[in-house]
Design an enzyme around this catalytic site. Sequence first.
Site, PDB file in Angstrom:
ATOM      1  N   LYS A  33      -1.874 -12.819  12.792  1.00  0.00           N
ATOM      2  CA  LYS A  33      -3.397 -12.659  12.750  1.00  0.00           C
ATOM      3  C   LYS A  33      -3.985 -13.841  11.728  1.00  0.00           C
ATOM      4  O   LYS A  33      -4.800 -14.425  12.347  1.00  0.00           O
ATOM      5  CB  LYS A  33      -3.894 -11.455  12.197  1.00  0.00           C
ATOM      6  N   THR A  34      -3.575 -13.999  10.673  1.00  0.00           N
ATOM      7  CA  THR A  34      -4.061 -14.931   9.689  1.00  0.00           C
ATOM      8  C   THR A  34      -3.710 -16.425  10.249  1.00  0.00           C
ATOM      9  O   THR A  34      -4.246 -17.273  10.185  1.00  0.00           O
ATOM     10  CB  THR A  34      -3.481 -14.800   8.323  1.00  0.00           C
ATOM     11  N   SER A  45      -0.298  -6.288  10.128  1.00  0.00           N
ATOM     12  CA  SER A  45       0.406  -7.414   9.085  1.00  0.00           C
ATOM     13  C   SER A  45       1.482  -7.942   9.778  1.00  0.00           C
ATOM     14  O   SER A  45       2.553  -6.909  10.429  1.00  0.00           O
ATOM     15  CB  SER A  45       0.742  -6.641   7.836  1.00  0.00           C
ATOM     16  N   LYS A  67      -8.604  -2.743   0.567  1.00  0.00           N
ATOM     17  CA  LYS A  67      -8.887  -1.516   1.892  1.00  0.00           C
ATOM     18  C   LYS A  67      -9.288  -0.414   1.431  1.00  0.00           C
ATOM     19  O   LYS A  67      -9.846   0.171   2.411  1.00  0.00           O
ATOM     20  CB  LYS A  67      -7.061  -1.486   2.045  1.00  0.00           C
ATOM     21  N   ASP A  69      -9.196 -11.132   8.570  1.00  0.00           N
ATOM     22  CA  ASP A  69      -8.874  -9.932   8.341  1.00  0.00           C
ATOM     23  C   ASP A  69      -9.796  -8.566   8.639  1.00  0.00           C
ATOM     24  O   ASP A  69      -9.364  -7.726   9.274  1.00  0.00           O
ATOM     25  CB  ASP A  69      -8.376  -9.425   7.100  1.00  0.00           C
ATOM     26  N   ARG A 127       0.825  -1.105   0.054  1.00  0.00           N
ATOM     27  CA  ARG A 127       0.006  -0.128  -0.037  1.00  0.00           C
ATOM     28  C   ARG A 127       0.888   1.140   0.063  1.00  0.00           C
ATOM     29  O   ARG A 127       1.952   1.085   0.479  1.00  0.00           O
ATOM     30  CB  ARG A 127      -0.781  -0.059   1.454  1.00  0.00           C
ATOM     31  N   ARG A 146       2.533 -11.973  -1.240  1.00  0.00           N
ATOM     32  CA  ARG A 146       1.071 -12.424  -0.675  1.00  0.00           C
ATOM     33  C   ARG A 146       0.553 -13.362  -1.612  1.00  0.00           C
ATOM     34  O   ARG A 146       0.789 -13.555  -2.778  1.00  0.00           O
ATOM     35  CB  ARG A 146       0.332 -10.991  -0.883  1.00  0.00           C
ATOM     36  N   HIS A 172     -10.135  -4.519  12.502  1.00  0.00           N
ATOM     37  CA  HIS A 172      -9.244  -5.144  11.760  1.00  0.00           C
ATOM     38  C   HIS A 172      -8.551  -6.437  12.547  1.00  0.00           C
ATOM     39  O   HIS A 172      -7.746  -6.196  13.481  1.00  0.00           O
ATOM     40  CB  HIS A 172      -7.969  -4.029  11.673  1.00  0.00           C
TER      41      HIS A 172
END
Length: 543
Positions: free
Chosen positions: A244-245, A240, A202, A259, A60, A324, A222
């Site tokens: 989390k994932t 990130s 996003k 997410d 991003r 990714r 988030h």
Amino acid sequence: MKQQTVTPTNSDLSVYNLKNVTAHWNLSPEELQRITIEKGMGKETNNGTLAVNTGKYTGRSPQDRFIVKDDYTKDKVWWGKTNKAISQENFDYLQSEIEKYLSGKEIYVRDSYVCADPRFKTNVRTVTEYPWSNMFAYNMFLRPEAKELENFQEEWLVLCAPGYEAKNFEKHGLRQGNFSVLNFSKKIALIGGSAYTGEIKKGIFSSLNFILPVERDVLPMHCSANVGKDGDTAIFFGLSGTGKTTLSADPDRKLIGDDEHGWADDNSIFNFEGGCYAKVIDLSEEKEPDIYRAIKPGAILENVIFKDNGEVDYMDSSITQNTRVSYPIYHIDNIQKPSYAVNPTNIFFLTCDAFGVLPPVSKLTPGQAAYHFISGYTAKVAGTEAGITEPVPSFSACFGEPFMPLHPTVYAEMLSKKMQDAGVNVWLINTGWSGGPYGVGSRIKLKYTRAMITAILEGKLDKAEFNQHPIFGLFMPKECDGVPTELLDPMNTWVDKAAYISKSIQLAHSFHLNFEKFASQASNQIIEGGPLIDEHHHLNDHI
């Protein structure tokens, strides 16, 4: 799950000033992959997964994200470094430029929706210059049934033109030629000059992070979420690279999503999206089996490097650390259908502490929970944003400041109220370093982090004995099944205890300094939830 190609009845794109276009509507992922390969825009791995390169932007570009400042947004948005204002006039200019740029081209249109809870369902039409950007929208947004597509009416429109770069950009309120702009009055998201697909995802989720609290009293988060066999829901906040994932993918629990979620008044937790967008740097089947196995035809790999035999080299970060994969959520076997649940029982704040100071697991009081939520401390992991090449300590309010258009205390107050109403336990989990800072210590083993989370989910730490951290005031369990006891108190893992104290005080000061901008709107309970040490206190007062 093969999607039928459906052209809706309202397929006249001239209503968007797109003229003389060849439009492909709602193509299947297989078809979009074939076109991408034929156009030389991607290649296939040895197992048939599409791999693309996003070009100049591999993450991003937060400095090039704007919100239109108008009567609807001017008094609601938290304007500043995160939420930059752009005028309606400049937005109209950029929209007309993208419309002219896309006219006469072959383009791809995707009709989908966001928010799995039918009460909050929001239709999104995504128009893309590239076929693989359209496939990304298929993966990441929720997929309507064929009959729903026939008379589809969008609430939001996304226009994505990676090949367009703004000319005279400074004159039109931009920093450079690329941009992502949200217009809440027109309900349009514009993306120009960047092919990084995360901008599509996003953009829409930033819009939900504004609309749902303002108009629907829903807390946007988030976070990832999963649900156990007894119906207890766990929520994992984290930026990130914090896990989390990874940590929400649990063979004994069904994944709600990885997410973006909403928390509604009736304590339902619902997924915003229909897929996962996971980092794949250093990926292995042993470490992250669910993600590894989800990389199959239908998934899209971004910015990865191939070995000679067509295999992906997940260790190679020569294009970016931010490699990714996007895939539809049904590539994961153990998922909650539809993707919402009730009864949030445990909340985990995940942080990747590059200083090696914070405990691997600690229980938070309500004041500490609000303080750490507003602070959103982690290390910014290399490659997630343009220009970041080494991990640096970072604070991101609500564990998602770049995507939060409202003031962080709005979200924190909503979270605090919902936490108290639901009676949830809140835990801080450090997935970062132990035994010293980055470069000296080592990353806490994933198997230990999983053991801590399992112990919490099974209720084994509910009656544990705790020690209080002398500087941060956090409550650290004395024992935890499956975790070496000496790991639980981070000071034990450092050879030089004085260096640990010094580094802890340094990090505590960083917390206090960061929190100053929120202090005027925070209650005493929240302020007291911060580190016990500040400029006016000495360590001896607390030991």
